[in-house]
Write a protein that holds these residues in place. Structure first.
Motif, PDB file in Angstrom:
ATOM      1  N   LYS A  53       0.908  -1.284   0.082  1.00 56.41           N
ATOM      2  CA  LYS A  53      -0.047  -0.063  -0.119  1.00 56.41           C
ATOM      3  C   LYS A  53       0.989   1.410   0.053  1.00 56.41           C
ATOM      4  N   VAL A  54       1.969   1.264   0.792  1.00 52.33           N
ATOM      5  CA  VAL A  54       2.648   2.442   1.044  1.00 52.33           C
ATOM      6  C   VAL A  54       3.666   2.415  -0.262  1.00 52.33           C
ATOM      7  N   PHE A  55       4.128   1.771  -0.872  1.00 47.05           N
ATOM      8  CA  PHE A  55       4.717   1.307  -2.129  1.00 47.05           C
ATOM      9  C   PHE A  55       3.821   2.239  -3.153  1.00 47.05           C
ATOM     10  N   GLU A  56       2.669   1.864  -3.340  1.00 52.31           N
ATOM     11  CA  GLU A  56       1.674   2.549  -4.411  1.00 52.31           C
ATOM     12  C   GLU A  56       1.480   4.037  -4.064  1.00 52.31           C
ATOM     13  N   GLU A  57       1.610   4.399  -2.711  1.00 49.29           N
ATOM     14  CA  GLU A  57       1.470   5.922  -1.964  1.00 49.29           C
ATOM     15  C   GLU A  57       2.436   6.553  -2.807  1.00 49.29           C
ATOM     16  N   ALA A  58       3.870   5.793  -2.604  1.00 49.86           N
ATOM     17  CA  ALA A  58       5.127   6.634  -2.910  1.00 49.86           C
ATOM     18  C   ALA A  58       5.203   6.772  -4.448  1.00 49.86           C
ATOM     19  N   ARG A  59       4.366   5.805  -5.326  1.00 52.50           N
ATOM     20  CA  ARG A  59       4.523   5.968  -6.691  1.00 52.50           C
ATOM     21  C   ARG A  59       3.566   7.403  -7.039  1.00 52.50           C
ATOM     22  N   LYS A  60       2.318   7.396  -6.234  1.00 55.55           N
ATOM     23  CA  LYS A  60       1.796   8.525  -6.570  1.00 55.55           C
ATOM     24  C   LYS A  60       2.211   9.876  -6.228  1.00 55.55           C
ATOM     25  N   LEU A  61       3.108  10.036  -5.047  1.00 58.59           N
ATOM     26  CA  LEU A  61       3.664  11.020  -4.708  1.00 58.59           C
ATOM     27  C   LEU A  61       4.928  11.085  -5.789  1.00 58.59           C
ATOM     28  N   GLY A  62       5.145  10.408  -6.474  1.00 59.73           N
ATOM     29  CA  GLY A  62       6.396  10.680  -7.556  1.00 59.73           C
ATOM     30  C   GLY A  62       7.578  10.417  -6.999  1.00 59.73           C
ATOM     31  N   TYR A  63       7.633   9.628  -5.740  1.00 57.02           N
ATOM     32  CA  TYR A  63       8.923   9.616  -5.275  1.00 57.02           C
ATOM     33  C   TYR A  63       9.830   8.261  -5.706  1.00 57.02           C
ATOM     34  N   LEU A  64       9.207   7.651  -6.418  1.00 54.67           N
ATOM     35  CA  LEU A  64       9.873   6.330  -6.961  1.00 54.67           C
ATOM     36  C   LEU A  64      10.779   6.532  -8.237  1.00 54.67           C
ATOM     37  N   GLU A  65      11.783   6.172  -8.405  1.00 57.73           N
ATOM     38  CA  GLU A  65      12.602   6.279  -9.802  1.00 57.73           C
ATOM     39  C   GLU A  65      11.761   5.680 -10.998  1.00 57.73           C
ATOM     40  N   ALA A  66      12.000   5.954 -12.263  1.00 60.18           N
ATOM     41  CA  ALA A  66      11.410   5.220 -13.396  1.00 60.18           C
ATOM     42  C   ALA A  66      11.468   3.765 -13.210  1.00 60.18           C
ATOM     43  N   ASP A  67      12.505   3.317 -12.536  1.00 64.46           N
ATOM     44  CA  ASP A  67      12.505   1.964 -12.343  1.00 64.46           C
ATOM     45  C   ASP A  67      12.564   1.655 -10.864  1.00 64.46           C
ATOM     46  N   PRO A  68      11.534   1.196 -10.011  1.00 61.94           N
ATOM     47  CA  PRO A  68      11.306   1.459  -8.697  1.00 61.94           C
ATOM     48  C   PRO A  68      12.364   0.606  -7.797  1.00 61.94           C
ATOM     49  N   SER A  69      12.926  -0.479  -8.693  1.00 59.58           N
ATOM     50  CA  SER A  69      13.586  -1.475  -7.892  1.00 59.58           C
ATOM     51  C   SER A  69      15.218  -0.706  -7.645  1.00 59.58           C
ATOM     52  N   LEU A  70      15.385   0.374  -8.208  1.00 58.40           N
ATOM     53  CA  LEU A  70      16.486   0.990  -8.019  1.00 58.40           C
ATOM     54  C   LEU A  70      16.309   1.644  -6.551  1.00 58.40           C
ATOM     55  N   ASP A  71      15.309   2.100  -6.023  1.00 59.99           N
ATOM     56  CA  ASP A  71      15.031   2.500  -4.882  1.00 59.99           C
ATOM     57  C   ASP A  71      14.761   1.417  -3.807  1.00 59.99           C
ATOM     58  N   VAL A  72      13.650   0.579  -4.107  1.00 58.15           N
ATOM     59  CA  VAL A  72      13.335  -0.249  -2.870  1.00 58.15           C
ATOM     60  C   VAL A  72      14.432  -1.591  -2.918  1.00 58.15           C
ATOM     61  N   GLY A  73      15.035  -1.839  -4.218  1.00 59.80           N
ATOM     62  CA  GLY A  73      15.941  -2.855  -4.256  1.00 59.80           C
ATOM     63  C   GLY A  73      17.149  -2.534  -3.581  1.00 59.80           C
ATOM     64  N   GLY A  74      17.378  -1.345  -3.284  1.00 64.67           N
ATOM     65  CA  GLY A  74      18.770  -0.717  -2.463  1.00 64.67           C
ATOM     66  C   GLY A  74      19.760  -0.236  -3.403  1.00 64.67           C
ATOM     67  N   ILE A  75      19.458  -0.394  -4.536  1.00 66.19           N
ATOM     68  CA  ILE A  75      20.656  -0.242  -5.605  1.00 66.19           C
ATOM     69  C   ILE A  75      20.948   1.170  -5.746  1.00 66.19           C
ATOM     70  N   ASP A  76      20.083   2.018  -5.849  1.00 67.67           N
ATOM     71  CA  ASP A  76      20.226   3.573  -5.827  1.00 67.67           C
ATOM     72  C   ASP A  76      21.172   3.802  -4.294  1.00 67.67           C
ATOM     73  N   ALA A  77      20.871   3.375  -3.398  1.00 65.42           N
ATOM     74  CA  ALA A  77      21.774   3.709  -2.179  1.00 65.42           C
ATOM     75  C   ALA A  77      23.100   2.841  -2.199  1.00 65.42           C
ATOM     76  N   GLY A  78      23.120   1.787  -2.945  1.00 61.96           N
ATOM     77  CA  GLY A  78      24.296   1.172  -3.017  1.00 61.96           C
ATOM     78  C   GLY A  78      25.526   1.855  -3.780  1.00 61.96           C
ATOM     79  N   HIS A  79      24.727   2.521  -4.881  1.00 58.59           N
ATOM     80  CA  HIS A  79      25.653   3.327  -5.656  1.00 58.59           C
ATOM     81  C   HIS A  79      26.309   4.348  -4.705  1.00 58.59           C
ATOM     82  N   LYS A  80      25.385   5.242  -4.037  1.00 60.27           N
ATOM     83  CA  LYS A  80      25.753   6.227  -3.086  1.00 60.27           C
ATOM     84  C   LYS A  80      26.829   5.710  -2.076  1.00 60.27           C
ATOM     85  N   LEU A  81      26.600   4.651  -1.519  1.00 58.88           N
ATOM     86  CA  LEU A  81      27.491   4.206  -0.487  1.00 58.88           C
ATOM     87  C   LEU A  81      28.842   3.795  -1.209  1.00 58.88           C
ATOM     88  N   ALA A  82      29.008   3.056  -2.179  1.00 58.67           N
ATOM     89  CA  ALA A  82      30.323   2.905  -3.253  1.00 58.67           C
ATOM     90  C   ALA A  82      31.003   4.108  -3.422  1.00 58.67           C
TER      91      ALA A  82
END
Ligand code: NAP
Ligand code: HSE
Length: 428
Positions: free
Chosen positions: A180-209
């Motif tokens: 439910k909250v994932f869908e809310e985040a999508r409606k608010l425009g929070y998610l990247e075009a590919d949401p797995s970058l966010d919720v899969g930890g990849i975007d944050a992993g890029h930053k950590l690297a």
């Protein structure tokens, strides 16, 4: 004043638009600080006729960002298109090889090609700056590369993806399930075009690297980041961990160990009362620990037009001032290739078990833990509902290896009604 710094901006989306606004609205302020005027000469995006809410009439338009990067009347290329390869990388390479400095917000590109681009920048004698790529408006790159240059960094830690922190805190506040909250985040425009970058930890992993390279003087090694996303975090985990005094965070941690470089971006528990535990919504927080300074906590907006453009402009002004810092704080040739270490640093763990209502059930679980040398710090059993009782255990420090042995032996006890959940607790 010296000659103006002439900019070409490739990418006029959220961040690019914000950069144009700052340059237009704060022209004199920025010129005063930089000691010279900062002027946009040319811009590039895909769609020339798109309404962007900014006046672009004074700038040349280039359909091809590589052509923009090669122009002889530009000193600095600001790359704000995104993507690890394709036009972003081609534009960056073209700019450096044509003697231009580059400022980018592109964590994906630097996580994949950081070493190569740092070598190119240094060979060309140009700057490549990326403050906006990590934690948006928080000046964490500058803190590590400059302010903390006299420290041996011992740990870098943080919440670096605002979308995941929004989802986790919203689940807890509204007692809503992940979907439910994932869908809310999508409606608010929070998610990247590919949401797995966010919720899969990849975007944050890029930053950590990127932070790891700056902190430990190592080559960027995104493949060495152990990544787990938040997709499997349930409202049950959030509520029960809360009962034991913890909050769930998608937490990045990097440290140099005797076995190599440990980098992980995984759901962890932190104490509710700690600064990380109190971090709400889409805000980011980065914790830096150095041998002389101790601990520094940086908190702020990790995304969005204004904060990200603010970070881009910090880099632009530094370049206008003539400030030159190696891309990852050390000459590219001096960056070490550290082996990736699997997380072996002992930590307390939180266990959530669904136990059948059988005599001795708890004793059998405790016996398994005892057999593998895991000591229980505290535990709580809830009343039995439909003959199943949730049991929460917080262990003393143990290794993940020992815990995995215990988890594999729990099944044979015959007292589990569901797969156990185990989450690392990060001391802070
Ligand atoms: P965005 O809104 O999607 O904008 C991308 C821009 O690049 C658009 O103007 C697009 O043109 C242009 N573009 C894409 N491909 C192009 C091409 N082949 N040639 C020329 N222009 C091209 O992206 P953004 O959110 O501004 O993000 C830009 C960068 O900043 C990314 O690396 C992102 O990871 C990073 N970043 C973003 C944030 C944030 O909060 N948004 C925070 C930190 C870092 P059109 O407009 O014509 O389609
Ligand atoms: N998707 C990213 C976030 C944007 O949620 O933090 C900023 O990098």
């Amino acid at each position: 004043m010296t000659s103006p710094l002439r900019l070409g901006i490739a990418g006029l989306g959220t961040v690019g638009t914000g950069v144009v606004k700052i340059i237009q609205n704060h022209h004199d302020l920025v010129a005063g600080r930089a000691g010279r005027r900062i002027e946009i000469v040319a811009v590039s995006a895909r769609n020339r006729s798109k309404k962007r809410g900014i006046d672009l009439s004074g700038y040349d338009w280039e359909d091809d960002p590589v052509a923009l990067a090669e122009r002889s009347d530009i000193d600095l290329v600001v790359e704000l298109m995104g993507g690890s390869d394709g036009p972003a990388k081609a534009t960056t390479v073209a700019a450096l090889s044509h003697g231009k400095d580059v400022v980018t917000a592109n964590k994906a590109m630097l996580a994949m090609h950081g070493q190569e681009l740092a070598e190119r920048a240094e060979a060309a004698g140009r700057a490549l700056r990326f403050e906006a790529a990590v934690a948006g408006g928080i000046p964490v790159v500058k803190s590590l590369a400059e302010g903390l240059a006299g420290n041996r960094i011992t740990r870098v830690m943080g919440v670096m993806n605002g979308t995941c922190n929004y989802i986790l805190t919203r689940m807890e506040d509204a007692k809503l399930p992940y979907k439910k909250v994932f869908e809310e985040a999508r409606k608010l425009g929070y998610l990247e075009a590919d949401p797995s970058l966010d919720v899969g930890g990849i975007d944050a992993g890029h930053k950590l690297a990127l932070l790891t390279a700056l902190a430990f003087g190592t080559r960027v090694d995104f493949s060495g980041v152990h990544i787990e996303g938040i997709e499997h975090i349930t409202i049950e985990d959030i509520t029960r961990a809360g009962d034991m005094g913890f909050r769930v965070k998608l937490l990045g941690v990097a440290r140099m160990t005797g076995r190599g470089l440990e980098q992980r971006m995984t759901p962890c528990l932190v104490s509710k009362g700690s600064p990380l535990g109190r971090l709400e919504g889409a805000t980011n927080m980065v914790v830096l620990e150095g041998d002389s300074v101790g601990q520094i906590v940086l908190r702020g907006p990790g995304a969005g037009e204004g904060p990200t453009a603010s970070a881009v402009m910090g880099d632009v002004v530094d370049i206008a001032r003539g400030l030159r810092v190696p891309v990852f704080g050390l000459p590219a040739s001096a960056l070490e290739q550290a082996p990736a270490a699997i997380t072996a640093t002992p930590a307390p763990y939180y266990l959530r078990l669904e136990l059948l209502d059988k005599p001795g059930a708890l004793a059998r679980i405790a016996a398994v833990l005892g057999d593998v040398g895991i000591s229980i710090d505290r535990m709580r059993q809830y009343g039995h509902a439909e003959a199943v009782a949730p049991v929460l255990i917080v262990t003393h420090k143990t290794t993940r290896d020992a815990l995995d042995v215990a988890l594999s032996r729990f099944g044979a006890t015959g007292v589990l009604a569901a797969e156990p959940v185990a989450i690392r607790i990060e001391a802070f």
